[in-house]
Motif scaffolding. Structure first.
Motif, PDB file in Angstrom:
ATOM      1  N   THR A  44      58.001 -15.086  56.973  1.00 10.13           N
ATOM      2  CA  THR A  44      58.480 -16.030  55.971  1.00 10.13           C
ATOM      3  C   THR A  44      57.359 -16.896  55.410  1.00 10.13           C
ATOM      4  O   THR A  44      57.601 -17.724  54.543  1.00 10.13           O
ATOM      5  N   ASN A  45      56.151 -16.709  55.883  1.00  8.52           N
ATOM      6  CA  ASN A  45      55.025 -17.437  55.308  1.00  8.52           C
ATOM      7  C   ASN A  45      54.401 -16.590  54.209  1.00  8.52           C
ATOM      8  O   ASN A  45      54.028 -15.448  54.444  1.00  8.52           O
ATOM      9  N   PRO A  46      54.293 -17.160  52.989  1.00 11.33           N
ATOM     10  CA  PRO A  46      53.776 -16.369  51.863  1.00 11.33           C
ATOM     11  C   PRO A  46      52.435 -15.714  52.168  1.00 11.33           C
ATOM     12  O   PRO A  46      52.132 -14.647  51.641  1.00 11.33           O
ATOM     13  N   ARG A  47      51.610 -16.344  53.018  1.00 13.70           N
ATOM     14  CA  ARG A  47      50.280 -15.783  53.240  1.00 13.70           C
ATOM     15  C   ARG A  47      50.264 -14.617  54.230  1.00 13.70           C
ATOM     16  O   ARG A  47      49.371 -13.791  54.208  1.00 13.70           O
ATOM     17  N   THR A  48      51.239 -14.588  55.129  1.00 15.90           N
ATOM     18  CA  THR A  48      51.193 -13.540  56.156  1.00 15.90           C
ATOM     19  C   THR A  48      52.219 -12.432  55.927  1.00 15.90           C
ATOM     20  O   THR A  48      52.143 -11.391  56.566  1.00 15.90           O
ATOM     21  N   ALA A  49      53.187 -12.666  55.016  1.00 18.41           N
ATOM     22  CA  ALA A  49      54.313 -11.735  54.891  1.00 18.41           C
ATOM     23  C   ALA A  49      53.852 -10.312  54.573  1.00 18.41           C
ATOM     24  O   ALA A  49      54.274  -9.358  55.232  1.00 18.41           O
ATOM     25  N   TYR A  76      62.650  -4.078  52.166  1.00 23.18           N
ATOM     26  CA  TYR A  76      64.107  -4.213  52.091  1.00 23.18           C
ATOM     27  C   TYR A  76      64.693  -4.514  53.474  1.00 23.18           C
ATOM     28  O   TYR A  76      65.608  -5.308  53.609  1.00 23.18           O
ATOM     29  N   MET A  77      64.127  -3.859  54.485  1.00 28.17           N
ATOM     30  CA  MET A  77      64.703  -4.031  55.818  1.00 28.17           C
ATOM     31  C   MET A  77      64.147  -5.245  56.554  1.00 28.17           C
ATOM     32  O   MET A  77      64.769  -5.754  57.466  1.00 28.17           O
ATOM     33  N   MET A  78      62.952  -5.690  56.177  1.00 26.61           N
ATOM     34  CA  MET A  78      62.356  -6.802  56.926  1.00 26.61           C
ATOM     35  C   MET A  78      62.606  -8.169  56.305  1.00 26.61           C
ATOM     36  O   MET A  78      62.503  -9.185  56.977  1.00 26.61           O
ATOM     37  N   ALA A  79      62.913  -8.219  55.011  1.00 28.39           N
ATOM     38  CA  ALA A  79      63.120  -9.521  54.363  1.00 28.39           C
ATOM     39  C   ALA A  79      64.545  -9.645  53.850  1.00 28.39           C
ATOM     40  O   ALA A  79      65.130  -8.675  53.405  1.00 28.39           O
ATOM     41  N   ASP A  80      65.088 -10.840  53.921  1.00 27.43           N
ATOM     42  CA  ASP A  80      66.408 -11.090  53.354  1.00 27.43           C
ATOM     43  C   ASP A  80      66.248 -11.833  52.036  1.00 27.43           C
ATOM     44  O   ASP A  80      65.195 -12.376  51.739  1.00 27.43           O
ATOM     45  N   GLU A  81      67.339 -11.913  51.303  1.00 28.18           N
ATOM     46  CA  GLU A  81      67.347 -12.631  50.026  1.00 28.18           C
ATOM     47  C   GLU A  81      66.945 -14.096  50.206  1.00 28.18           C
ATOM     48  O   GLU A  81      66.421 -14.718  49.296  1.00 28.18           O
ATOM     49  N   THR A  82      67.220 -14.648  51.379  1.00 31.65           N
ATOM     50  CA  THR A  82      66.964 -16.071  51.584  1.00 31.65           C
ATOM     51  C   THR A  82      65.541 -16.336  52.043  1.00 31.65           C
ATOM     52  O   THR A  82      65.180 -17.470  52.300  1.00 31.65           O
ATOM     53  N   ASN A  83      64.732 -15.292  52.165  1.00 29.04           N
ATOM     54  CA  ASN A  83      63.371 -15.474  52.651  1.00 29.04           C
ATOM     55  C   ASN A  83      62.550 -16.245  51.619  1.00 29.04           C
ATOM     56  O   ASN A  83      62.400 -15.805  50.490  1.00 29.04           O
ATOM     57  N   PRO A  84      62.017 -17.428  51.998  1.00 33.05           N
ATOM     58  CA  PRO A  84      61.279 -18.219  51.012  1.00 33.05           C
ATOM     59  C   PRO A  84      59.985 -17.538  50.559  1.00 33.05           C
ATOM     60  O   PRO A  84      59.413 -17.915  49.543  1.00 33.05           O
ATOM     61  N   ALA A  85      59.532 -16.511  51.294  1.00 31.75           N
ATOM     62  CA  ALA A  85      58.300 -15.819  50.908  1.00 31.75           C
ATOM     63  C   ALA A  85      58.589 -14.571  50.085  1.00 31.75           C
ATOM     64  O   ALA A  85      57.684 -13.785  49.809  1.00 31.75           O
ATOM     65  N   LEU A  86      59.842 -14.391  49.698  1.00 32.24           N
ATOM     66  CA  LEU A  86      60.226 -13.128  49.067  1.00 32.24           C
ATOM     67  C   LEU A  86      59.380 -12.808  47.840  1.00 32.24           C
ATOM     68  O   LEU A  86      58.871 -11.690  47.697  1.00 32.24           O
ATOM     69  N   THR A  87      59.192 -13.790  46.950  1.00 38.17           N
ATOM     70  CA  THR A  87      58.413 -13.496  45.739  1.00 38.17           C
ATOM     71  C   THR A  87      56.942 -13.270  46.072  1.00 38.17           C
ATOM     72  O   THR A  87      56.216 -12.690  45.277  1.00 38.17           O
ATOM     73  N   SER A 122      62.035 -21.393  56.494  1.00 41.50           N
ATOM     74  CA  SER A 122      61.448 -20.193  57.118  1.00 41.50           C
ATOM     75  C   SER A 122      62.244 -19.813  58.358  1.00 41.50           C
ATOM     76  O   SER A 122      62.443 -18.643  58.659  1.00 41.50           O
ATOM     77  N   TYR A 123      62.677 -20.844  59.086  1.00 41.50           N
ATOM     78  CA  TYR A 123      63.473 -20.581  60.282  1.00 41.50           C
ATOM     79  C   TYR A 123      64.774 -19.878  59.906  1.00 41.50           C
ATOM     80  O   TYR A 123      65.131 -18.853  60.495  1.00 41.50           O
ATOM     81  N   PHE A 124      65.448 -20.409  58.880  1.00 46.48           N
ATOM     82  CA  PHE A 124      66.745 -19.833  58.507  1.00 46.48           C
ATOM     83  C   PHE A 124      66.629 -18.436  57.923  1.00 46.48           C
ATOM     84  O   PHE A 124      67.577 -17.662  57.960  1.00 46.48           O
ATOM     85  N   ALA A 125      65.458 -18.122  57.356  1.00 40.33           N
ATOM     86  CA  ALA A 125      65.282 -16.774  56.814  1.00 40.33           C
ATOM     87  C   ALA A 125      65.320 -15.745  57.932  1.00 40.33           C
ATOM     88  O   ALA A 125      65.621 -14.579  57.709  1.00 40.33           O
ATOM     89  N   GLU A 126      65.013 -16.174  59.146  1.00 34.88           N
ATOM     90  CA  GLU A 126      65.012 -15.230  60.268  1.00 34.88           C
ATOM     91  C   GLU A 126      66.203 -15.417  61.196  1.00 34.88           C
ATOM     92  O   GLU A 126      66.595 -14.497  61.887  1.00 34.88           O
ATOM     93  N   THR A 127      66.749 -16.631  61.232  1.00 38.26           N
ATOM     94  CA  THR A 127      67.862 -16.898  62.129  1.00 38.26           C
ATOM     95  C   THR A 127      68.965 -17.587  61.342  1.00 38.26           C
ATOM     96  O   THR A 127      68.773 -18.703  60.864  1.00 38.26           O
ATOM     97  N   ALA A 128      70.083 -16.910  61.180  1.00 39.12           N
ATOM     98  CA  ALA A 128      71.182 -17.507  60.430  1.00 39.12           C
ATOM     99  C   ALA A 128      71.705 -18.728  61.181  1.00 39.12           C
ATOM    100  O   ALA A 128      71.694 -18.748  62.417  1.00 39.12           O
ATOM    101  N   PRO A 129      72.166 -19.769  60.444  1.00 40.72           N
ATOM    102  CA  PRO A 129      72.670 -20.973  61.113  1.00 40.72           C
ATOM    103  C   PRO A 129      73.764 -20.654  62.132  1.00 40.72           C
ATOM    104  O   PRO A 129      73.801 -21.243  63.214  1.00 40.72           O
ATOM    105  N   GLY A 130      74.639 -19.698  61.783  1.00 36.47           N
ATOM    106  CA  GLY A 130      75.711 -19.334  62.703  1.00 36.47           C
ATOM    107  C   GLY A 130      75.171 -18.799  64.017  1.00 36.47           C
ATOM    108  O   GLY A 130      75.684 -19.105  65.097  1.00 36.47           O
TER     109      GLY A 130
END
Lengths: 295, 432, 281
Positions: free
Chosen positions: A150-155, A232-243, B246-254
């Motif tokens: 989730t870190n833009p530099r390491t993703a 696709y499998m390692m990142a979710d839509e909510t990942n702040p480093a997605l872009t 960053s935490y929530f991107a890997e671990t959902a709050p639930g």
């Protein structure tokens, strides 16, 4: 005589067409036609449910002016830099180690090759868990608190590590086959000259293995330019480093599938395919300079 | 040679066999497929299908579950090639897109023969709104209604000596309880992550703001109430008792909550039964409370919870349209909705069929304060949508992500979010 | 004497370094698998423990496996995956052998153009085919069938490219001799030439199987019925259900990977050597 030969030639021609027919028809329907449609839709705006409006170069103009697009292009290139030169160099290193006289050579080879037979979905899952910033074992071992995914530099680096891990054994096996084809006599003749091991590597090993290396490079580069599944499998839509980590094909997925902007997504595909063809051509042109087919 | 030709023949035969097995069984029945995205609701959906087929033995309905993401990829591709499933769930995110393009059968007059104002008499305005197209007609029979609640860990509140949340809780209480729990137990407080429906939307409406204006043609990110709600919600991650994005991107709050790492998060009621079943060890250690209210809203009384609802739809031009319409007509009856409620997975939309949902928790022995859900419907806000939503949903989320990872200020994000929604919406209106 | 000694010492050093790097590499390769096995037997709390991290579960238990099996019809998944792999392999070998032979040995008009089609396909990203191919399958009324799973693999551009290389390495005289014996082109192909490509066909089989087994997006889109899914797509469903409950996810992953790993360990020689042949020269 002449007529008979041309009859035979005609028969041969008929057989040729019959034998390639299933493949060509299949590829035409399954792949080429959809690709032609993709090229067409890249000049259109998608109104919804497969209805298009021709807008000329609008999508390309929008694409070239979009920072997210350039970011994705750079991410893809960066990913290629990490996986192709670094990955293939590592694979060559492993191949050379395996080519030495060692015990349990078969065992080592089996282990290095193992990731290839694992479903990528499962591989991505376990690495996600290893990389997890809070609970991942990697940070525990390193005593660090790096938010790998989730870190833009390491993703991108994290994804590249997984990619190299999955492919290094496969590439090494191909290169090993190349190494084993080098006649021993070449080394023997050379060592009488008193050449050092390092020099031997550059004067004999590298030139002799270069044809295999070339095909490994081409294959790896093509795969890396198209990278999508792992992200696709390692990142979710909510990942702040997605872009900061999305590749061109991932951007295509988000544009075409998620946002429904299929015209724009198609323009990205055309750009990506153009890029793949360009680097492939450069490689074929460059091979003359370093690939040795005869010594 | 023999081997090869035999192999070829066998392969061709097998391919042939494959194509035959693909065709439907010929038992004289009409076979319908019913596509949904929630595994947890498979049982209740199969139950109402069985109730229908008991009365209509000539029909057979198969329930199929597809993951949320692929569900929409497929449904759109299927709509284009006129191969949609016979019956399927529709969501507020997408219904306007599908309805405005004429993909869904108009069900406004489905019950005209028995009661011309059937929907108005038996469903809430929010439920009807959630099933309506831009033209105000209904394109689905309301299935359920939901709202969001605050889930909290009783043991952590006890350990920190903080009173449990109740209907009088405000944002201030949420912050101070979080701080106390974090100080005393080291567990996270309220886990506020980047999400629209499950995140900032409720807070924006509590503060008297809005995401879309009344006529849905513009965004409301330039309004003082919206700004107030956004500042509060996004600011929560600045507290040390809240993990960062960053935490929530890997671990959902639930997940964090049910593994005993955090003390509070916001959940939709449709997940409650699933959580009870999945985490039996936590039974009795957690409960739910109404959404906290804004203590000093710009307008209104400070109360709001996003209330969404799904509906049952069928394709406008399906081959089995008439039978499918008959099935969803049944799905909208009191009988079917009572039955669906009784599985405890979702509160049926039909007024007066809610009780079996609440009873389901009692029957299964789960001590959860579910009746508060009923009270919350009084101040429910219809899930935000307009026809351009599929286009703006993820870009807006991306903008907010850039605030969370420090790439832009909230002010510029709000400007951009306003801009994205306004542009996409205007484009959509111009196209129609 | 002294130079012999230093030579000996540098030889020992090289030997040590070789083993050092090999063992290090092997550990890195195996680690994720080991971690998967360890995690699959932990409770959720154990898996999330950080201070200190729990390496070995307190009790080796199968609960997570039971939960994974309860959520996914593994029997169906194994069977569907087997069928999909089987048919894709048959199609790839059959059609690619024919086309590969024709491209390598026969003269016909349009050959270069048609081979260009094969090369172009190899550079196209497969994601762009998903929606058009799904619509074709849906139009045929074949969604949720084994046929749908096989569909994109009916022909293989890589197979054609690879087997063409193989046929090109067979001397023309072999075919000419058969032709003089009175065989027509088809007979020459399947009586004489095809049997000579055994190792390459084996390699293509492995390659196709591994690729089909790992394919994720297509099965996920085309077959929504859980009973018609493959191991990969089933796994992704499991992920949707258990989100970040890693012990169950790891248990499910292990179950999904097990058959392929067992096959690989039994036939590892054939696997590795077969794949070594796909590199080309």
């Amino acid at each position: 005589m002449n007529r008979k030969l041309s009859a035979a030639a005609r028969r041969e021609e008929n057989w040729g067409w019959i034998m390639v027919a299933p493949t060509i028809i299949g590829l035409g329907v399954l792949n080429i036609w959809p690709f032609i449609q993709t090229i067409y839709t890249s000049f259109c705006e998608h109104l919804g449910f497969g209805r298009y409006k021709f807008i000329g170069l609008g999508n390309y103009a929008e694409m070239l002016g979009n920072t997210e697009f350039w970011k994705a292009t750079w991410n893809t290139i960066f990913f290629c830099i990490l996986t192709v030169p670094v990955g293939v160099a590592l694979a060559l290193f492993v191949a050379i180690l395996l080519n030495a006289k060692v015990k349990f050579k078969g065992g080592f080879r089996t282990l290095f090759f193992l990731p290839l037979v694992c479903a990528p979905a499962a591989v991505a899952m376990v690495w996600r868990w290893i990389f997890n910033g809070e609970y991942g074992i990697l940070n525990q071992m390193l005593g660090q608190n790096i938010q790998w995914i989730t870190n833009p530099r390491t993703a991108v680096i994290a994804v590249a590590i997984v990619s190299i891990w999955s492919s290094v054994g496969y590439d090494a096996v191909l290169l090993l086959a190349g190494l084993q084809n080098i006649p021993k006599t070449l080394y023997e003749a050379n060592s009488i000259d008193g050449a050092g091991k390092i020099r031997q590597f550059f004067t004999i090993t590298l030139p002799m293995v270069s044809p295999t290396m070339f095909s490994v490079l081409i294959m790896r580069l093509m795969a890396s330019m198209k990278i999508y599944d792992l992200i696709y499998m390692m990142a979710d839509e909510t990942n702040p480093a997605l872009t900061d980590m999305q590749s061109l094909m991932y951007l295509f997925y988000r544009s075409s599938f998620v946002a429904g902007e299929r015209g724009y997504g198609s323009a990205i595909v055309v750009w990506t395919v153009g890029l793949i063809l360009l680097v492939t051509l450069i490689q074929f042109w460059g091979q003359k300079k370093w690939v040795t087919y005869d010594i | 040679m023999k081997r090869f030709s035999r192999m070829t023949a066998a392969a061709l035969a097998l391919v042939l066999l494959l194509s035959i097995t693909g065709c439907g069984a010929s038992d004289g029945k009409t076979h319908l497929t019913f596509q949904i995205w929630d595994v947890a609701q498979r049982a209740s959906m199969e139950a109402i299908c069985a109730a229908y087929t008991a009365k209509h033995p000539e029909v057979d309905i198969e329930v199929q579950v597809t993951n949320w993401t692929e569900y929409w990829t497929k449904l759109e591709a299927a709509a284009e090639s006129n191969t949609m499933p016979d019956i399927f769930w529709m969501h507020t995110n997408q219904i306007l897109y599908y309805a405005d393009f004429g993909m869904l059968a108009d069900v406004t007059d489905l019950y005209a023969d028995e009661d011309p104002s059937y929907y108005q008499n038996h469903f809430s305005d929010i439920s009807i709104g959630n099933a309506s197209g831009s033209d105000g007609r209904l394109y689905g029979v309301p299935k359920d209604k939901d709202n969001l609640v605050l889930v909290y860990n009783k043991e952590m509140f006890d350990a920190a000596g903080v009173a449990y949340p109740d209907e009088n809780w405000t944002w201030d209480d949420l912050v101070s309880a979080s701080a106390q729990i974090y100080d005393k137990t080291g567990k996270y407080g309220y886990m506020a992550y980047n999400d629209d429906q499950m995140g900032y939307w409720s807070f924006v409406y509590q503060a008297g703001g809005c995401i879309l204006t009344e006529d849905k043609t513009r965004a409301g990110f330039d309004q003082p109430g919206t700004r107030k709600g956004m500042e509060f919600y996004v600011g929560l991650q600045d507290y040390e008792w809240c993990p960062d994005q960053s935490y929530f991107a890997e671990t959902a709050p639930g997940t964090a909550f049910f593994s005993g790492i955090g003390s509070m998060y916001i959940e939709g009621n449709w997940e409650l039964m699933n959580k009870c079943v999945s985490f039996p060890d936590m039974n009795g250690k957690w409960d739910i409370a109404p959404m906290p209210k804004c203590p000093d809203p710009v307008s209104g009384d400070g109360r709001a919870t996003i209330s969404n609802g799904l509906c049952y739809s069928t394709a406008a031009r399906g081959k089995t349209r008439d039978i499918a319409l008959d099935v969803i007509k049944f799905f909208g009856t009191e009988e079917a909705q009572l039955l669906a409620s009784s599985y405890g997975a979702a509160i049926s939309a039909y007024n007066g069929t809610e009780q079996p949902y609440f009873d389901a928790f009692d029957k299964a022995g789960y001590d959860i304060n579910v009746p508060i859900l009923m009270d919350q419907f009084a101040y429910g806000v219809q899930n935000v949508n307009n026809a351009a939503k599929p286009k703006w949903k993820s870009p807006v989320l991306d903008e907010l992500n850039k605030v969370y990872n420090g790439q832009q200020s909230l002010d510029s994000a709000l400007d951009n979010m306003q801009n994205i929604i306004d542009t996409e919406t205007a484009k959509k209106l111009a196209d129609n | 004497m002294k130079s012999m000694d230093s030579l000996h010492r540098s030889y020992a050093m090289a030997k040590f370094l070789t083993y050092f790097f090999l063992i290090l590499g092997a550990l890195i390769m195996v680690f994720p698998f080991a971690w998967m096995i360890l995690t699959s037997s932990k409770t959720v709390a154990e898996s999330l423990a950080v201070d200190p991290v729990v390496i070995f579960p307190a009790k080796w238990m199968l609960d997570n496996f039971k939960e994974a099996v309860a959520s996914l019809p593994f029997g169906h998944l194994y069977w569907n995956t087997t069928l999909m792999v089987f048919f894709r392999v048959i199609c790839a070998v059959l059609f690619s052998s024919m086309a590969g032979y024709a491209f390598a040995k026969l003269h016909f008009r349009g050959k270069n153009l048609l081979f260009g089609v094969v090369l172009i396909q190899m550079s196209l990203p497969s994601q762009i085919f998903i929606i058009p191919q799904y619509q074709m399958v849906a139009k045929m009324g074949m969604a949720n069938t084994i046929f749908a799973l096989v569909f994109p693999g009916l022909v293989s551009a890589f197979g054609v490219f690879f087997l063409r290389q193989t046929y090109m390495s067979i001397p023309d005289e072999v075919g000419e001799a058969a032709y003089l014996d009175g065989c027509n082109q088809w007979q020459t192909f399947y009586k004489v030439m095809f049997p000579l490509t055994g190792t390459s066909v084996a390699a293509l089989t492995i390659f196709t199987a591994v690729f089909a087994y790992g394919d994720l997006m297509w099965p996920l889109v085309v077959n929504s019925d859980l009973k018609m899914m493959t191991l990969s797509s089933g796994l992704s469903t499991l992920k949707g259900q258990f989100t970040t409950n890693f012990p169950v996810l790891m248990a499910g992953s292990l179950l999904a990977m097990l058959p392929m790993i067992v096959l690989y360990l039994i036939f590892q020689r054939q696997f590795v050597e077969g794949i070594a042949g796909t590199g080309g020269k």
